[in-house]
Design an enzyme around this catalytic site. Structure first.
Site, PDB file in Angstrom:
ATOM      1  CE  LYS A 153      -2.225  -1.154   3.356  1.00  0.00           C
ATOM      2  NZ  LYS A 153      -1.998  -2.607   4.345  1.00  0.00           N
ATOM      3  NE  ARG A 166      -4.164  -1.443  10.142  1.00  0.00           N
ATOM      4  CZ  ARG A 166      -2.889  -0.955   9.230  1.00  0.00           C
ATOM      5  NH1 ARG A 166      -3.617   0.087   9.102  1.00  0.00           N
ATOM      6  NH2 ARG A 166      -1.997  -1.444   9.498  1.00  0.00           N
ATOM      7  NE  ARG A 204       7.316  -2.668   5.765  1.00  0.00           N
ATOM      8  CZ  ARG A 204       5.937  -2.257   5.626  1.00  0.00           C
ATOM      9  NH1 ARG A 204       5.541  -2.434   4.494  1.00  0.00           N
ATOM     10  NH2 ARG A 204       4.739  -2.892   6.594  1.00  0.00           N
ATOM     11  NE  ARG A 252       6.496   0.240  10.323  1.00  0.00           N
ATOM     12  CZ  ARG A 252       5.226  -0.426   9.626  1.00  0.00           C
ATOM     13  NH1 ARG A 252       5.149   0.267   8.330  1.00  0.00           N
ATOM     14  NH2 ARG A 252       4.201  -0.847  10.186  1.00  0.00           N
ATOM     15  NE  ARG A 309       1.808  -4.672  11.325  1.00  0.00           N
ATOM     16  CZ  ARG A 309       3.512  -4.441  10.207  1.00  0.00           C
ATOM     17  NH1 ARG A 309       4.514  -4.359  10.487  1.00  0.00           N
ATOM     18  NH2 ARG A 309       3.034  -4.009   9.265  1.00  0.00           N
TER      19      ARG A 309
HETATM   20  P1  AMP Z   1       0.566   0.131   8.862  1.00  0.00           P
HETATM   21  O1  AMP Z   1       2.260   1.522   9.233  1.00  0.00           O
HETATM   22  O2  AMP Z   1      -0.163   1.034   8.753  1.00  0.00           O
HETATM   23  O3  AMP Z   1       0.860  -1.153   8.904  1.00  0.00           O
HETATM   24  O4  AMP Z   1       0.426   0.613  10.855  1.00  0.00           O
HETATM   25  C1  AMP Z   1       1.009  -0.453  11.587  1.00  0.00           C
HETATM   26  C2  AMP Z   1       0.358   0.203  12.756  1.00  0.00           C
HETATM   27  O5  AMP Z   1      -0.224   1.296  13.675  1.00  0.00           O
HETATM   28  C3  AMP Z   1      -0.939  -0.732  12.746  1.00  0.00           C
HETATM   29  O6  AMP Z   1       0.163  -2.221  13.062  1.00  0.00           O
HETATM   30  C4  AMP Z   1      -1.529  -0.318  13.728  1.00  0.00           C
HETATM   31  O7  AMP Z   1      -1.114  -0.653  15.173  1.00  0.00           O
HETATM   32  C5  AMP Z   1      -1.475   1.139  14.078  1.00  0.00           C
HETATM   33  N1  AMP Z   1      -2.719   1.928  12.962  1.00  0.00           N
HETATM   34  C6  AMP Z   1      -2.394   2.349  11.496  1.00  0.00           C
HETATM   35  N2  AMP Z   1      -3.307   2.235  11.317  1.00  0.00           N
HETATM   36  C7  AMP Z   1      -4.580   2.372  12.354  1.00  0.00           C
HETATM   37  C8  AMP Z   1      -5.566   2.234  11.895  1.00  0.00           C
HETATM   38  N3  AMP Z   1      -6.561   3.122  10.891  1.00  0.00           N
HETATM   39  N4  AMP Z   1      -6.675   2.138  13.290  1.00  0.00           N
HETATM   40  C9  AMP Z   1      -5.864   1.526  14.193  1.00  0.00           C
HETATM   41  N5  AMP Z   1      -4.603   1.050  14.699  1.00  0.00           N
HETATM   42  C10 AMP Z   1      -3.930   1.660  13.247  1.00  0.00           C
END
Ligand code: AMP
Length: 196
Positions: A14, A90, A129, A135, A147
């Site tokens: 994404k 999400r 990654r 991260r 996740r």
């Molecule tokens: P991402 O970078 O989108 O993979 O997000 C990393 C982490 O941030 C996720 O594993 C969640 O812990 C948190 N996170 C990001 N976006 C959301 C969302 N829309 N709702 C809840 N948690 C989120």
């Protein structure tokens, strides 16, 4: 406005594809993951609260992310052509809140475009990654699996929410970055024509 959710499990590409779409279609990017990581870097109260969930691979509570998106949408000026939502919504609760927020701005969501990738490929990509992304949540296999589990139980139903509104599109997220981008552009070009 051209408002698109780029949807898919963690590791489906994404972030990479959003960056390319923003450049081509001149849209604004709203990534809740990036916004949360920024809060964490600045050690704000919100960031430190979110960290407890993020480091375990769990979703941050809905009200926190909805509030963040609301203020970003409020900041957007009239020149904004539209948004690519990346990593948001999400949960179905977040999707309903997004529908309401966009309606309040006099606009609507055009489409949810899903990147489809097999689970085996996802875990492989995220751990790879993790070697360079810095991260913590990309490095530990148990966190990565959490996740993916959160995605399956809480996020996948968001696709059904938009299927019921006839706004769902899917493309294969396998192959080279350019191949995937090409498939996304076919969908986007059709949506852009509809928006005109
Ligand atoms: P991402 O970078 O989108 O993979 O997000 C990393 C982490 O941030 C996720 O594993 C969640 O812990 C948190 N996170 C990001 N976006 C959301 C969302 N829309 N709702 C809840 N948690 C989120």
């Amino acid at each position: 406005m051209i408002n698109i959710i780029l949807f898919g499990p963690p590791g489906s590409g994404k972030g990479t594809q959003s960056a390319k779409l923003l450049e081509k279609y001149k849209l604004s990017h709203l990534s809740t993951g990036d916004l949360l990581r920024d809060q964490l870097k600045r050690e704000t109260a919100l960031g430190l609260e979110a960290q407890k969930y993020m480091e375990q691979g769990l979703l941050v509570p809905d009200e926190v992310v909805i509030g963040m998106i609301e203020s970003k949408l409020d900041e957007a000026g009239p020149e904004t052509k539209g948004f690519i939502f990346d990593g948001f919504p999400r949960t179905v609760e977040q999707a309903k809140a997004l529908d309401d927020l966009l309606a309040r701005k006099g606009t609507t969501l055009m489409s949810l475009v899903a990147l489809e990738v097999t689970q085996k490929e996802l875990v492989k990509r995220i751990l790879l990654r993790g070697e360079t992304s810095g991260r913590a949540d990309d490095r530990d296999e148990a966190t990565v699996l959490n996740r993916v589990k959160e995605y399956d139980t809480k996020t996948a139903p968001v696709a059904d929410h938009y299927k019921s509104q006839a706004k769902f599109h899917a493309v294969s997220g396998l192959g080279s970055i350019e191949d995937i981008f090409g498939r996304l552009c076919v969908v986007m070009d059709k949506l852009v024509v509809t928006a005109q």
